[in-house]
Design an enzyme around this catalytic site. Structure first.
Site, PDB file in Angstrom:
ATOM      1  N   CYS A   1      -0.503  10.784  -4.683  1.00 61.69           N
ATOM      2  CA  CYS A   1      -0.868  10.269  -3.365  1.00 61.69           C
ATOM      3  C   CYS A   1      -1.887  11.157  -2.655  1.00 61.69           C
ATOM      4  O   CYS A   1      -2.414  10.774  -1.620  1.00 61.69           O
ATOM      5  CB  CYS A   1       0.372  10.091  -2.506  1.00 61.69           C
ATOM      6  SG  CYS A   1       1.332  11.596  -2.303  1.00 61.69           S
TER       7      CYS A   1
ATOM      8  N   THR B   1       2.153   4.688  18.043  1.00 64.16           N
ATOM      9  CA  THR B   1       2.112   6.145  18.182  1.00 64.16           C
ATOM     10  C   THR B   1       0.710   6.676  17.968  1.00 64.16           C
ATOM     11  O   THR B   1       0.220   7.529  18.727  1.00 64.16           O
ATOM     12  CB  THR B   1       3.076   6.801  17.182  1.00 64.16           C
ATOM     13  OG1 THR B   1       4.415   6.371  17.469  1.00 64.16           O
ATOM     14  CG2 THR B   1       3.009   8.318  17.273  1.00 64.16           C
ATOM     15  N   ARG B   2       0.038   6.175  16.951  1.00 65.58           N
ATOM     16  CA  ARG B   2      -1.317   6.650  16.679  1.00 65.58           C
ATOM     17  C   ARG B   2      -2.283   6.251  17.793  1.00 65.58           C
ATOM     18  O   ARG B   2      -3.153   7.028  18.181  1.00 65.58           O
ATOM     19  CB  ARG B   2      -1.795   6.132  15.316  1.00 65.58           C
ATOM     20  CG  ARG B   2      -1.247   6.951  14.151  1.00 65.58           C
ATOM     21  CD  ARG B   2      -1.728   6.440  12.827  1.00 65.58           C
ATOM     22  NE  ARG B   2      -0.939   5.282  12.396  1.00 65.58           N
ATOM     23  CZ  ARG B   2      -1.207   4.573  11.312  1.00 65.58           C
ATOM     24  NH1 ARG B   2      -2.272   4.847  10.575  1.00 65.58           N
ATOM     25  NH2 ARG B   2      -0.441   3.559  10.958  1.00 65.58           N
TER      26      ARG B   2
ATOM     27  N   LYS C   1       0.833  -1.208   0.000  1.00 66.66           N
ATOM     28  CA  LYS C   1       0.000   0.000   0.000  1.00 66.66           C
ATOM     29  C   LYS C   1       0.864   1.252   0.000  1.00 66.66           C
ATOM     30  O   LYS C   1       0.448   2.305  -0.494  1.00 66.66           O
ATOM     31  CB  LYS C   1      -0.921  -0.009   1.227  1.00 66.66           C
ATOM     32  CG  LYS C   1      -1.894   1.158   1.292  1.00 66.66           C
ATOM     33  CD  LYS C   1      -2.825   1.062   2.487  1.00 66.66           C
ATOM     34  CE  LYS C   1      -2.103   1.308   3.791  1.00 66.66           C
ATOM     35  NZ  LYS C   1      -3.040   1.466   4.935  1.00 66.66           N
ATOM     36  N   ASP C   2       2.088   1.153   0.540  1.00 63.94           N
ATOM     37  CA  ASP C   2       2.977   2.303   0.675  1.00 63.94           C
ATOM     38  C   ASP C   2       3.985   2.410  -0.458  1.00 63.94           C
ATOM     39  O   ASP C   2       4.898   3.245  -0.390  1.00 63.94           O
ATOM     40  CB  ASP C   2       3.734   2.224   2.009  1.00 63.94           C
ATOM     41  CG  ASP C   2       2.813   2.308   3.202  1.00 63.94           C
ATOM     42  OD1 ASP C   2       1.753   2.950   3.090  1.00 63.94           O
ATOM     43  OD2 ASP C   2       3.144   1.725   4.251  1.00 63.94           O
TER      44      ASP C   2
ATOM     45  N   ARG D   1      -0.544  10.992  12.556  1.00 62.44           N
ATOM     46  CA  ARG D   1       0.513  10.250  11.873  1.00 62.44           C
ATOM     47  C   ARG D   1       1.327   9.465  12.886  1.00 62.44           C
ATOM     48  O   ARG D   1       1.236   9.656  14.093  1.00 62.44           O
ATOM     49  CB  ARG D   1       1.441  11.206  11.097  1.00 62.44           C
ATOM     50  CG  ARG D   1       0.805  11.758   9.832  1.00 62.44           C
ATOM     51  CD  ARG D   1       1.792  11.861   8.671  1.00 62.44           C
ATOM     52  NE  ARG D   1       2.510  10.618   8.496  1.00 62.44           N
ATOM     53  CZ  ARG D   1       3.841  10.491   8.646  1.00 62.44           C
ATOM     54  NH1 ARG D   1       4.570  11.525   8.971  1.00 62.44           N
ATOM     55  NH2 ARG D   1       4.411   9.334   8.460  1.00 62.44           N
TER      56      ARG D   1
ATOM     57  N   ARG E   1      -7.731   9.163   1.142  1.00 68.71           N
ATOM     58  CA  ARG E   1      -8.852   8.248   0.886  1.00 68.71           C
ATOM     59  C   ARG E   1      -9.784   8.185   2.083  1.00 68.71           C
ATOM     60  O   ARG E   1     -11.009   8.370   1.954  1.00 68.71           O
ATOM     61  CB  ARG E   1      -8.334   6.837   0.571  1.00 68.71           C
ATOM     62  CG  ARG E   1      -9.449   5.770   0.582  1.00 68.71           C
ATOM     63  CD  ARG E   1      -8.906   4.362   0.504  1.00 68.71           C
ATOM     64  NE  ARG E   1      -8.120   3.976   1.666  1.00 68.71           N
ATOM     65  CZ  ARG E   1      -8.614   3.383   2.749  1.00 68.71           C
ATOM     66  NH1 ARG E   1      -9.905   3.148   2.851  1.00 68.71           N
ATOM     67  NH2 ARG E   1      -7.813   3.033   3.736  1.00 68.71           N
ATOM     68  N   ARG E   2      -9.220   7.891   3.262  1.00 72.70           N
ATOM     69  CA  ARG E   2     -10.059   7.765   4.453  1.00 72.70           C
ATOM     70  C   ARG E   2     -10.761   9.075   4.776  1.00 72.70           C
ATOM     71  O   ARG E   2     -11.942   9.082   5.141  1.00 72.70           O
ATOM     72  CB  ARG E   2      -9.206   7.296   5.638  1.00 72.70           C
ATOM     73  CG  ARG E   2      -8.784   5.828   5.538  1.00 72.70           C
ATOM     74  CD  ARG E   2      -7.794   5.467   6.613  1.00 72.70           C
ATOM     75  NE  ARG E   2      -7.466   4.035   6.606  1.00 72.70           N
ATOM     76  CZ  ARG E   2      -6.311   3.530   7.015  1.00 72.70           C
ATOM     77  NH1 ARG E   2      -5.353   4.337   7.457  1.00 72.70           N
ATOM     78  NH2 ARG E   2      -6.103   2.229   6.974  1.00 72.70           N
TER      79      ARG E   2
END
Length: 315
Positions: free
Chosen positions: A251, A164-165, A90-91, A159, A141-142
């Site tokens: 992106c 971390t999130r 995905k990245d 991020r 997208r989200r």
């Protein structure tokens, strides 16, 4: 016959240094051991810190996009410092440098997003979030999908790696967030969050897929990787990436695409493209039964899309 790596000449496996990336590298090691019967000592994981991991205060779309996840690994692979590189696909940029070859994809995990909420909020779906809730994400997208489903919900930048999130969520930086189910499962966080139906929240292209690259001229590495390639995953993800390539954009362009195998053995590609605010979109699906099917779907969605969506793509 390809000579197998040995303790004296190990296969060097490049990966980002985040906990999730390391878990994915370990999955690659396990697959190679099973496929080739080689000793674990013949496989060396080489962790690296990606530029994308160092930038925490901005959306990556603003400062270089997906290349910030692959730059260091690409340089090491090209220089021969590592022999293969493990990626969350995905990245990874849709159009890759011809020096590299995607030799294998491991079997895809759950492609869905999971909704995670902070303490004090009870919500199993996006529809259940309280009015005016703040949803943390760095994904265009989200953000577009959330705005389309719940215009009152405010996307805020969130991020960092999974831990971390989750820490930022617990600290009150947001009321909820969306995380990839595959990543949570690979970290052993099976009970974190609630998976969202793909009919409501279509995943990102390649979500849940692990890709393993090598140098395109490294026949030995390609042979090793071919043995661990999961063909159904490879064909599905290739369709998603073909759709992205034909669609154009970058992106920052909100797009969702998911190819899945139906009970009748056919591969179906579902896709959506959005305006930045999610107010406008175009959606459709196609059977991937010929080489141009995914690209044809991209062209059809662009033809059907309003200008607010079409201008975000450069097909």
């Amino acid at each position: 016959m390809t000579e197998l790596p040995s303790i004296d000449n190990p296969l060097r496996i490049g990966t980002r240094a985040s906990p999730l990336a390391m878990a994915q590298a370990q999955m690659t090691v396990a697959a190679l051991i099973v496929a080739h019967g080689m000793a674990a000592e013949a496989l060396e994981i080489v962790p690296m810190t990606a530029t994308g991991d160092r930038i925490q205060d901005r959306a990556l779309a603003e400062v270089g996009g997906k290349a910030l996840w692959t730059r260091e690994l690409d340089a090491a692979l090209d220089a021969g410092v590592i022999d293969i590189a493990v990626h969350s696909l995905k990245d990874v940029e849709t159009i890759r440098d011809a020096r590299f070859a995607l030799g294998a994809m491991l079997e895809r995990a759950d492609p869905r997003d999971r909704l995670v909420v902070r303490d004090g909020i009870a919500a199993a779906t996006i529809a259940d979030l309280p009015h005016g809730a703040r949803l943390g994400t760095s994904s265009p997208r989200r953000a577009a999908q959330i705005r389309r489903i719940r215009p009152d919900v405010a996307p805020v930048l969130l991020r960092g790696n999974v831990a971390t999130r989750l820490a930022k969520l617990a600290a009150g930086d947001a009321d909820a967030t969306l995380l990839a189910a595959a990543g949570l499962d690979r970290l052993g966080m099976h009970a974190v969050g609630i998976a969202q139906d793909t009919a409501v929240l279509l995943p990102a292209a390649s979500q849940g897929a692990i890709g393993i690259e090598c140098r395109a001229d490294d026949g030995a590495a390609l042979t090793l990787l071919r043995a661990i390639d999961h063909e159904p995953t490879h064909r599905a993800v290739a369709a998603e990436r073909s759709f992205l390539a034909a669609l154009g954009g970058d992106c920052r362009s909100p797009v969702a695409a998911h190819a899945h195998w139906r009970d009748d053995g056919m591969l179906q590609l579902d896709a959506e493209i959005f305006s930045e605010d999610g107010a406008d979109h175009a959606a459709g699906h196609a059977l991937v039964d010929h080489d141009d099917a995914a690209a044809a779907l991209a062209r059809r969605l662009l033809d059907d899309a309003p200008d607010s969506v079409r201008r975000l793509f450069a097909a």
